[in-house]
Design a protein around this motif. Structure first.
Motif, PDB file in Angstrom:
ATOM      1  N   UNK A 430       0.828  -1.201   0.000  1.00 36.51           N
ATOM      2  CA  UNK A 430       0.000   0.000   0.000  1.00 36.51           C
ATOM      3  C   UNK A 430       0.868   1.258   0.000  1.00 36.51           C
ATOM      4  N   UNK A 431       1.865   1.279   0.885  1.00 35.11           N
ATOM      5  CA  UNK A 431       2.737   2.453   0.990  1.00 35.11           C
ATOM      6  C   UNK A 431       3.558   2.628  -0.288  1.00 35.11           C
ATOM      7  N   UNK A 432       4.062   1.524  -0.843  1.00 38.53           N
ATOM      8  CA  UNK A 432       4.831   1.631  -2.079  1.00 38.53           C
ATOM      9  C   UNK A 432       3.978   2.234  -3.198  1.00 38.53           C
ATOM     10  N   UNK A 433       2.750   1.757  -3.345  1.00 38.24           N
ATOM     11  CA  UNK A 433       1.886   2.259  -4.414  1.00 38.24           C
ATOM     12  C   UNK A 433       1.513   3.719  -4.181  1.00 38.24           C
ATOM     13  N   UNK A 434       1.418   4.125  -2.914  1.00 41.06           N
ATOM     14  CA  UNK A 434       1.189   5.544  -2.597  1.00 41.06           C
ATOM     15  C   UNK A 434       2.376   6.383  -3.076  1.00 41.06           C
ATOM     16  N   UNK A 435       3.586   5.969  -2.711  1.00 47.06           N
ATOM     17  CA  UNK A 435       4.774   6.728  -3.118  1.00 47.06           C
ATOM     18  C   UNK A 435       4.968   6.675  -4.632  1.00 47.06           C
ATOM     19  N   UNK A 436       4.626   5.557  -5.236  1.00 50.97           N
ATOM     20  CA  UNK A 436       4.701   5.463  -6.694  1.00 50.97           C
ATOM     21  C   UNK A 436       3.720   6.436  -7.339  1.00 50.97           C
ATOM     22  N   UNK A 437       2.578   6.655  -6.666  1.00 47.92           N
ATOM     23  CA  UNK A 437       1.615   7.649  -7.160  1.00 47.92           C
ATOM     24  C   UNK A 437       2.231   9.036  -7.226  1.00 47.92           C
ATOM     25  N   UNK A 438       3.033   9.391  -6.212  1.00 49.61           N
ATOM     26  CA  UNK A 438       3.765  10.665  -6.240  1.00 49.61           C
ATOM     27  C   UNK A 438       4.735  10.699  -7.418  1.00 49.61           C
ATOM     28  N   UNK A 439       5.426   9.579  -7.624  1.00 52.81           N
ATOM     29  CA  UNK A 439       6.412   9.513  -8.706  1.00 52.81           C
ATOM     30  C   UNK A 439       5.745   9.654 -10.069  1.00 52.81           C
ATOM     31  N   UNK A 440       4.602   9.030 -10.251  1.00 54.25           N
ATOM     32  CA  UNK A 440       3.869   9.142 -11.507  1.00 54.25           C
ATOM     33  C   UNK A 440       3.399  10.577 -11.732  1.00 54.25           C
ATOM     34  N   UNK A 441       2.998  11.228 -10.646  1.00 56.95           N
ATOM     35  CA  UNK A 441       2.554  12.619 -10.714  1.00 56.95           C
ATOM     36  C   UNK A 441       3.696  13.537 -11.131  1.00 56.95           C
ATOM     37  N   UNK A 518      -4.974  -1.972  -3.796  1.00 56.87           N
ATOM     38  CA  UNK A 518      -4.810  -2.825  -2.625  1.00 56.87           C
ATOM     39  C   UNK A 518      -5.520  -2.204  -1.424  1.00 56.87           C
ATOM     40  N   UNK A 519      -5.121  -2.560  -0.194  1.00 55.48           N
ATOM     41  CA  UNK A 519      -5.785  -2.060   1.008  1.00 55.48           C
ATOM     42  C   UNK A 519      -4.750  -1.746   2.082  1.00 55.48           C
ATOM     43  N   UNK A 520      -5.190  -1.062   3.129  1.00 52.00           N
ATOM     44  CA  UNK A 520      -4.312  -0.732   4.258  1.00 52.00           C
ATOM     45  C   UNK A 520      -4.205  -1.956   5.162  1.00 52.00           C
ATOM     46  N   UNK A 521      -3.023  -2.548   5.232  1.00 58.30           N
ATOM     47  CA  UNK A 521      -2.867  -3.759   6.025  1.00 58.30           C
ATOM     48  C   UNK A 521      -2.466  -3.439   7.464  1.00 58.30           C
ATOM     49  N   UNK A 522      -2.078  -4.478   8.206  1.00 59.69           N
ATOM     50  CA  UNK A 522      -1.792  -4.317   9.630  1.00 59.69           C
ATOM     51  C   UNK A 522      -0.612  -3.408   9.916  1.00 59.69           C
ATOM     52  N   UNK A 523       0.331  -3.309   8.959  1.00 63.37           N
ATOM     53  CA  UNK A 523       1.504  -2.453   9.181  1.00 63.37           C
ATOM     54  C   UNK A 523       1.136  -0.974   9.187  1.00 63.37           C
ATOM     55  N   UNK A 524       0.048  -0.635   8.502  1.00 62.23           N
ATOM     56  CA  UNK A 524      -0.352   0.770   8.389  1.00 62.23           C
ATOM     57  C   UNK A 524      -1.826   0.921   8.765  1.00 62.23           C
ATOM     58  N   UNK A 527      -3.741   4.186   8.920  1.00 64.00           N
ATOM     59  CA  UNK A 527      -4.159   4.858   7.691  1.00 64.00           C
ATOM     60  C   UNK A 527      -5.502   4.337   7.183  1.00 64.00           C
ATOM     61  N   UNK A 528      -6.064   3.352   7.870  1.00 58.66           N
ATOM     62  CA  UNK A 528      -7.295   2.724   7.401  1.00 58.66           C
ATOM     63  C   UNK A 528      -8.477   3.668   7.314  1.00 58.66           C
ATOM     64  N   UNK A 529      -8.655   4.521   8.315  1.00 62.38           N
ATOM     65  CA  UNK A 529      -9.804   5.419   8.310  1.00 62.38           C
ATOM     66  C   UNK A 529      -9.712   6.464   7.205  1.00 62.38           C
ATOM     67  N   UNK A 530      -8.512   6.963   6.953  1.00 68.14           N
ATOM     68  CA  UNK A 530      -8.381   7.981   5.911  1.00 68.14           C
ATOM     69  C   UNK A 530      -8.676   7.371   4.536  1.00 68.14           C
ATOM     70  N   UNK A 531      -8.257   6.112   4.315  1.00 69.54           N
ATOM     71  CA  UNK A 531      -8.540   5.448   3.039  1.00 69.54           C
ATOM     72  C   UNK A 531     -10.036   5.209   2.890  1.00 69.54           C
ATOM     73  N   UNK A 532     -10.682   4.794   3.978  1.00 71.61           N
ATOM     74  CA  UNK A 532     -12.126   4.549   3.961  1.00 71.61           C
ATOM     75  C   UNK A 532     -12.886   5.824   3.607  1.00 71.61           C
ATOM     76  N   UNK A 533     -12.561   6.922   4.267  1.00 75.52           N
ATOM     77  CA  UNK A 533     -13.253   8.194   4.024  1.00 75.52           C
ATOM     78  C   UNK A 533     -12.988   8.723   2.622  1.00 75.52           C
ATOM     79  N   UNK A 534     -11.750   8.554   2.151  1.00 76.73           N
ATOM     80  CA  UNK A 534     -11.427   9.020   0.805  1.00 76.73           C
ATOM     81  C   UNK A 534     -12.239   8.245  -0.231  1.00 76.73           C
ATOM     82  N   UNK A 535     -12.311   6.935  -0.084  1.00 74.15           N
ATOM     83  CA  UNK A 535     -13.056   6.121  -1.045  1.00 74.15           C
ATOM     84  C   UNK A 535     -14.536   6.482  -1.068  1.00 74.15           C
ATOM     85  N   UNK A 536     -15.111   6.707   0.107  1.00 69.26           N
ATOM     86  CA  UNK A 536     -16.549   6.970   0.160  1.00 69.26           C
ATOM     87  C   UNK A 536     -16.921   8.375  -0.282  1.00 69.26           C
ATOM     88  N   UNK A 537     -16.140   9.367   0.126  1.00 70.07           N
ATOM     89  CA  UNK A 537     -16.571  10.751  -0.046  1.00 70.07           C
ATOM     90  C   UNK A 537     -15.892  11.504  -1.190  1.00 70.07           C
TER      91      UNK A 537
END
Length: 563
Positions: A430-441, A518-524, A527-537
């Protein structure tokens, strides 16, 4: 008298007439200094600082410390404070100099000459207590402010929490009308969580505009060094106070993902998010079916097994039934060095050996690779293990957008450097794909300064994406209290974001790359609540970003099929 051609005169030793009656000086008398110095004229800032330094409180003690007076001088020199602000609030508040600067900043931001009168009116509405703290709302900096009465006699744990989450009571006001629009309280304690006695933080917020009451309890996770949600309840009422719906969020069977259940006044229930683990097979399943305030629907299904096989189906549909985004993915583990990845009909074959990872786009018959020795620094074993889980199309993006990967022990300390094009991170997809999102941007950014200040980012600076994001942010803020807003402050903070005005959107771009894969796993799990709110709203923003990220697919299609 003359010597040669040079003429000069000898000094006269005859006393001058005005001194002829004066006594000769006493040789034993000290010589008096005949030089005098004029006093240096004080600057307006020094005069103001002296005035502030001389101010007393009700007990006759200094109202401001020497450090605060120095702070005042520096702030006044750059027009961040003035004496009028100090005089206005020195007696009816316990504001320190930072609070004074904050209220001054909000008057400047709102361009309201009567703003101080409104703050004083707000203070008068508080229940016989002087406010200790003024806060310009970071989500709506021109519309809302809070006055807080802080908890007294805090222990060290409380003090640490108080820096980011003020403990005590808070009253939020409408900056235009001066009306109280929210009341909240926050405190800490120790409670049993998962069989352990944990340090917890609890809060209750009454949103008077939307007639909602939000209660929240979190515990301090020592491993993540963050607070993780234990339970949140949001009760929505009509204008007469009659309950309409209760929303309950609790940790699911998968740590890092939350179950969200709605219970309506008529007794009917709806599970909008549910995550389970099959006890026999170990298969993890996450199902979400959510709607934003304007009726945009998000359907999300994730499933994996202990061997690493997984599927992701993600669909966003607007209220009129138009599909805004549809992603269908799978990832198959053939063996420890061979994987098959697929997305929306495109297949990728991934193979690894001791030296490199190779990924092949089967449909377009193109191939690329990642040299482990050149690309991976630090704990190479962990990084290779991570790369073996990355979807095929994201591996192509990794090659295009990143120069190096450097392993870090703490996953939550991960970051992307736009100047060097390096990602520093731990082993978490999850964290890698987040940072990769910055790189793509940042892949099209040119020039050192542009990279530093964020100019030229491919998706963050897209006007269409910005328009959609700001619209959804405005709607979200309208219907949610600060307690809920705080879950996604990383995305929605309008004032004081570390990346500036568009910093929140830049993080949404990065998070979109993660939550759609992917999803926010046990290591992070924090960050689960922020991902949930972002997806819904923020579904329309996610759909816009994801569509823009597919631009390479469009180029491939033209190359493959022709124009």
């Amino acid at each position: 008298m003359g010597i040669g051609k040079i003429n000069f005169s000898l000094p006269s030793f005859n006393p001058q007439k005005e001194n002829k009656n004066k006594p000769l000086a006493n040789l034993n008398e000290p010589i008096k200094d005949t030089f005098s110095f004029s006093k240096k004229k004080l600057s307006p800032i020094d005069i103001a600082a002296n005035e502030v330094a001389s101010m007393k409180d009700a007990d006759g003690n200094k109202r401001f410390s020497e450090a605060e007076v120095t702070d005042f001088k520096l702030a006044m020199s750059v027009d961040c404070i003035d004496v009028d602000t100090i005089k206005t609030f020195k007696d009816n508040t316990n504001f320190n100099m930072d609070d004074m600067k904050s209220v001054h900043a909000m008057r400047r931001d709102t361009k309201d000459d009567k703003f101080y009168d409104k703050v004083n009116d707000a203070i008068a509405k508080m229940p016989n207590q002087k406010p200790d703290h003024f806060e310009q709302n970071k989500f709506e900096p021109k519309k809302e402010f809070s006055l807080q009465v802080l908890k007294k006699d805090m222990n060290k744990l409380d003090e640490a929490v108080n820096k980011n989450h003020p403990l005590g009571y808070s009253y939020k006001f409408d900056a235009k009308t001066g009306d109280i629009i929210e009341k909240s309280s926050r405190d800490t304690g120790f409670d049993e969580v998962n069989g352990e006695d944990e340090f917890t933080m609890t809060s209750t917020t009454k949103d008077l505009r939307n007639n909602t009451v939000t209660t929240n309890k979190s515990y301090y996770d020592r491993n993540e060094d963050e607070f993780v949600l234990v339970k949140q309840t949001v009760v929505k009422n009509d204008k007469n106070g009659k309950p309409l719906r209760k929303e309950v969020t609790t940790p699911s069977e998968i740590k890092g993902v939350f179950d969200v259940k709605y219970t309506y006044a008529n007794g009917k229930t709806k599970q909008i998010s549910k995550a389970t683990v099959d006890k026999k097979t170990g298969i993890q399943t996450i199902k979400k079916d959510m709607k934003s305030e304007n009726g945009t629907r998000t359907q999300f299904l994730y499933e994996d097994d202990p061997q690493g096989n997984r599927i992701v189906d993600y669909k966003i549909t607007n209220k009129d039934g138009k599909i805004l985004m549809s992603n269908s993915q799978s990832f198959e583990v053939v063996n420890e060095n061979h994987f098959i990845s697929a997305k929306n009909g495109y297949k990728y074959e991934i193979t690894t050996d001791d030296k490199k990872l190779t990924v092949k786009d089967i449909h377009h018959d193109k191939e690329t690779s990642i040299d482990f020795k050149k690309t991976c620094k630090g704990d190479r074993k962990e990084l290779i293990n991570l790369l073996k889980k990355v979807p095929g199309e994201e591996l192509f993006e990794t090659v295009d957008s990143i120069k190096k990967l450097t392993g870090k022990k703490n996953v939550l300390d991960s970051y992307f450097n736009p100047v060097t094009k390096n990602i520093n991170m731990g082993d978490d997809l999850f964290v890698f794909l987040h940072e990769l999102g910055h790189a793509k941007d940042a892949q099209n950014q040119k020039g050192f300064m542009n990279k530093l200040v964020g100019e030229g980012r491919m998706f963050t600076n897209d006007e269409d994406i910005q328009k959609t994001f700001f619209k959804e942010r405005e709607t979200f803020n309208k219907y949610h209290s600060d307690e809920e807003r705080e879950h996604i402050s990383y995305f929605t903070q309008a004032k004081g974001h570390y990346q500036g005005e568009l910093g929140g959107l830049a993080e949404v771009v990065a998070e979109t790359n993660a939550v759609t894969n992917t999803f926010t796993d046990s290591k992070v799990s924090c960050l689960g609540q922020r991902a949930q709110y972002l997806q819904q709203h923020f579904p329309e923003t996610i759909a816009k970003i994801r569509d823009a990220m597919n631009w390479k697919d469009d180029l491939d299609a033209i190359e493959y099929y022709g124009t």
